[in-house]
Design a protein around this motif. Sequence first.
Motif, PDB file in Angstrom:
ATOM      1  N   SER B  14       0.839  -1.202   0.000  1.00 28.87           N
ATOM      2  CA  SER B  14       0.000   0.000   0.000  1.00 28.87           C
ATOM      3  C   SER B  14       0.872   1.250   0.000  1.00 28.87           C
ATOM      4  CB  SER B  14      -0.898   0.016   1.237  1.00 28.87           C
ATOM      5  OG  SER B  14      -1.732  -1.106   1.267  1.00 28.87           O
ATOM      6  N   PRO B  15       0.368   2.360  -0.531  1.00 25.54           N
ATOM      7  CA  PRO B  15       1.113   3.619  -0.446  1.00 25.54           C
ATOM      8  C   PRO B  15       1.499   3.908   0.997  1.00 25.54           C
ATOM      9  CG  PRO B  15      -0.731   3.862  -1.933  1.00 25.54           C
ATOM     10  CD  PRO B  15      -0.889   2.514  -1.287  1.00 25.54           C
ATOM     11  N   GLY B  16       2.720   4.402   1.183  1.00 29.33           N
ATOM     12  CA  GLY B  16       3.226   4.687   2.519  1.00 29.33           C
ATOM     13  C   GLY B  16       4.021   3.555   3.130  1.00 29.33           C
ATOM     14  N   GLU B  17       3.852   2.358   2.598  1.00 32.18           N
ATOM     15  CA  GLU B  17       4.601   1.210   3.121  1.00 32.18           C
ATOM     16  C   GLU B  17       6.021   1.180   2.577  1.00 32.18           C
ATOM     17  OE1 GLU B  17       1.731  -2.172   2.370  1.00 32.18           O
ATOM     18  OE2 GLU B  17       2.038  -2.424   4.529  1.00 32.18           O
ATOM     19  N   ARG B  18       6.822   0.337   3.192  1.00 28.74           N
ATOM     20  CA  ARG B  18       8.227   0.175   2.804  1.00 28.74           C
ATOM     21  C   ARG B  18       8.344  -1.001   1.859  1.00 28.74           C
ATOM     22  NH1 ARG B  18      12.756   1.608   5.807  1.00 28.74           N
ATOM     23  NH2 ARG B  18      14.666   0.405   5.499  1.00 28.74           N
ATOM     24  N   ALA B  19       9.110  -0.820   0.784  1.00 24.73           N
ATOM     25  CA  ALA B  19       9.332  -1.891  -0.181  1.00 24.73           C
ATOM     26  C   ALA B  19      10.790  -2.319  -0.132  1.00 24.73           C
ATOM     27  CB  ALA B  19       8.978  -1.422  -1.589  1.00 24.73           C
ATOM     28  N   THR B  20      11.002  -3.619  -0.089  1.00 25.32           N
ATOM     29  CA  THR B  20      12.363  -4.165  -0.081  1.00 25.32           C
ATOM     30  C   THR B  20      12.473  -5.161  -1.223  1.00 25.32           C
ATOM     31  OG1 THR B  20      12.501  -3.915   2.325  1.00 25.32           O
ATOM     32  CG2 THR B  20      14.102  -5.368   1.271  1.00 25.32           C
ATOM     33  N   LEU B  21      13.325  -4.840  -2.196  1.00 21.63           N
ATOM     34  CA  LEU B  21      13.498  -5.648  -3.395  1.00 21.63           C
ATOM     35  C   LEU B  21      14.900  -6.246  -3.382  1.00 21.63           C
ATOM     36  CD1 LEU B  21      11.332  -3.326  -4.022  1.00 21.63           C
ATOM     37  CD2 LEU B  21      11.932  -3.720  -6.432  1.00 21.63           C
ATOM     38  N   SER B  22      14.985  -7.510  -3.775  1.00 24.71           N
ATOM     39  CA  SER B  22      16.256  -8.220  -3.731  1.00 24.71           C
ATOM     40  C   SER B  22      16.766  -8.528  -5.125  1.00 24.71           C
ATOM     41  CB  SER B  22      16.083  -9.524  -2.954  1.00 24.71           C
ATOM     42  OG  SER B  22      17.229 -10.331  -3.069  1.00 24.71           O
ATOM     43  N   CYS B  23      18.074  -8.487  -5.271  1.00 18.38           N
ATOM     44  CA  CYS B  23      18.748  -8.867  -6.507  1.00 18.38           C
ATOM     45  C   CYS B  23      19.964  -9.694  -6.111  1.00 18.38           C
ATOM     46  CB  CYS B  23      19.162  -7.629  -7.289  1.00 18.38           C
ATOM     47  SG  CYS B  23      20.110  -7.942  -8.798  1.00 18.38           S
ATOM     48  N   ARG B  24      19.967 -10.951  -6.513  1.00 20.44           N
ATOM     49  CA  ARG B  24      21.060 -11.857  -6.139  1.00 20.44           C
ATOM     50  C   ARG B  24      21.896 -12.184  -7.371  1.00 20.44           C
ATOM     51  NH1 ARG B  24      19.816 -16.149  -1.682  1.00 20.44           N
ATOM     52  NH2 ARG B  24      20.068 -14.199  -0.546  1.00 20.44           N
ATOM     53  N   ALA B  25      23.206 -12.071  -7.256  1.00 21.03           N
ATOM     54  CA  ALA B  25      24.115 -12.298  -8.373  1.00 21.03           C
ATOM     55  C   ALA B  25      24.857 -13.610  -8.228  1.00 21.03           C
ATOM     56  CB  ALA B  25      25.129 -11.158  -8.442  1.00 21.03           C
ATOM     57  N   SER B  26      24.989 -14.315  -9.350  1.00 29.03           N
ATOM     58  CA  SER B  26      25.773 -15.539  -9.378  1.00 29.03           C
ATOM     59  C   SER B  26      26.525 -15.631 -10.689  1.00 29.03           C
ATOM     60  CB  SER B  26      24.863 -16.757  -9.220  1.00 29.03           C
ATOM     61  OG  SER B  26      25.619 -17.947  -9.283  1.00 29.03           O
ATOM     62  N   ILE B  59      16.844  11.647  -8.179  1.00 31.93           N
ATOM     63  CA  ILE B  59      16.088  10.545  -7.571  1.00 31.93           C
ATOM     64  C   ILE B  59      15.802  10.879  -6.105  1.00 31.93           C
ATOM     65  CG2 ILE B  59      16.100   8.091  -6.999  1.00 31.93           C
ATOM     66  CD1 ILE B  59      15.849   8.822 -10.028  1.00 31.93           C
ATOM     67  N   PRO B  60      14.547  10.775  -5.686  1.00 34.23           N
ATOM     68  CA  PRO B  60      14.196  11.111  -4.296  1.00 34.23           C
ATOM     69  C   PRO B  60      14.916  10.217  -3.294  1.00 34.23           C
ATOM     70  CG  PRO B  60      12.228  10.845  -5.655  1.00 34.23           C
ATOM     71  CD  PRO B  60      13.373  10.376  -6.487  1.00 34.23           C
ATOM     72  N   ASP B  61      15.149  10.770  -2.101  1.00 35.63           N
ATOM     73  CA  ASP B  61      15.925  10.018  -1.111  1.00 35.63           C
ATOM     74  C   ASP B  61      15.139   8.889  -0.452  1.00 35.63           C
ATOM     75  OD1 ASP B  61      15.871  12.627   1.490  1.00 35.63           O
ATOM     76  OD2 ASP B  61      14.277  11.439   0.549  1.00 35.63           O
ATOM     77  N   ARG B  62      13.880   8.700  -0.832  1.00 33.46           N
ATOM     78  CA  ARG B  62      13.172   7.512  -0.333  1.00 33.46           C
ATOM     79  C   ARG B  62      13.689   6.236  -1.024  1.00 33.46           C
ATOM     80  NH1 ARG B  62       9.373  10.152  -3.539  1.00 33.46           N
ATOM     81  NH2 ARG B  62       8.526   8.953  -5.304  1.00 33.46           N
ATOM     82  N   PHE B  63      14.424   6.406  -2.127  1.00 34.53           N
ATOM     83  CA  PHE B  63      15.048   5.270  -2.800  1.00 34.53           C
ATOM     84  C   PHE B  63      16.478   5.110  -2.274  1.00 34.53           C
ATOM     85  CE2 PHE B  63      12.030   4.199  -6.096  1.00 34.53           C
ATOM     86  CZ  PHE B  63      11.299   5.363  -6.272  1.00 34.53           C
ATOM     87  N   SER B  64      16.817   3.898  -1.860  1.00 35.20           N
ATOM     88  CA  SER B  64      18.185   3.643  -1.435  1.00 35.20           C
ATOM     89  C   SER B  64      18.605   2.230  -1.852  1.00 35.20           C
ATOM     90  CB  SER B  64      18.328   3.799   0.083  1.00 35.20           C
ATOM     91  OG  SER B  64      17.533   2.851   0.760  1.00 35.20           O
ATOM     92  N   GLU B  80       5.193   6.004  -2.753  1.00 34.51           N
ATOM     93  CA  GLU B  80       4.312   7.031  -3.296  1.00 34.51           C
ATOM     94  C   GLU B  80       3.533   6.406  -4.457  1.00 34.51           C
ATOM     95  OE1 GLU B  80       3.871  10.084  -2.185  1.00 34.51           O
ATOM     96  OE2 GLU B  80       5.457  10.078  -0.659  1.00 34.51           O
ATOM     97  N   PRO B  81       2.384   6.986  -4.819  1.00 33.20           N
ATOM     98  CA  PRO B  81       1.583   6.402  -5.911  1.00 33.20           C
ATOM     99  C   PRO B  81       2.377   6.218  -7.201  1.00 33.20           C
ATOM    100  CG  PRO B  81       0.305   8.055  -4.745  1.00 33.20           C
ATOM    101  CD  PRO B  81       1.695   8.121  -4.175  1.00 33.20           C
ATOM    102  N   GLU B  82       3.319   7.109  -7.474  1.00 31.58           N
ATOM    103  CA  GLU B  82       4.084   7.018  -8.726  1.00 31.58           C
ATOM    104  C   GLU B  82       5.180   5.949  -8.675  1.00 31.58           C
ATOM    105  OE1 GLU B  82       3.837   9.651  -6.739  1.00 31.58           O
ATOM    106  OE2 GLU B  82       5.772  10.694  -6.466  1.00 31.58           O
TER     107      GLU B  82
END
Lengths: 126, 108
Positions: B14-26, B59-64, B80-82
């Motif tokens: 939902s908007p306002g929540e925290r998103a955590t995305l993973s990328c694993r390299a091999s 890039i906004p600082d909400r992205f890290s 954010e919605p966008e």
Amino acid sequence: EVQLLESGGGLVQPGGSLRLSCAASGINFMNYAMSWVREAPGKGLEWVSSISGSGGATHFADSVKGRFTISKDNSKNTLFLQMNSLRAEDTAVYYCAKGVIPSDSEPYYYHYIDVWGKGTTVTVSS
Amino acid sequence: EIVLTQSPGTLSLSPGERATLSCRASPSLRSSYLAWYQKKPGQAPRLLIYGASNRATGIPDRFSGSGSETDFILTISRLEPEDFAVYFCQQYGSSPLTFGGGTKVVIK
């Protein structure tokens, strides 16, 4: 502002050829490595080919080696992709991309992409 | 060839929540040569992060971004919605350049 505008996509029969162009503005074109990246329907992004800033060196994915040629005309700020012997699996949106090499000691084909074009669609079908 | 595996495939938040995305390299990457991009339908991809943790211009600082060698994370602190879009990682320390399969962030 840097802008990249692709053109030349379309419908082509298997075995046919197409030439894609990418017109760049807002940059000193000869200073930058450039790439083509494609996105097939329902699939992710796939790097296709890269070219050095001068245009003197090129690099290709195995899937297109021997069939595609990349070139750039620095006097006209234009990147090209000549695609021959096209196959159904070449169907994709093709993006023109400006590369950023992480350090002077790295080769031109090791780069991330800071500017992308909006893409041109290539459909290979009979 | 370095294979990048992104997870999850789809993230429902939902908007306002925290998103955590993973990328694993091999196999593992050298020098943290990893970038993250955002892609929306019909639009060009947009660079978010390079060098695993450096935000691109504007890039906004909400992205890290964080991580090294084999495990990398993109965090969006408050959605954010966008921000509902597809996110790809890319490695640029080995030939050929390769991309992950993407994580789609959808509205719950």
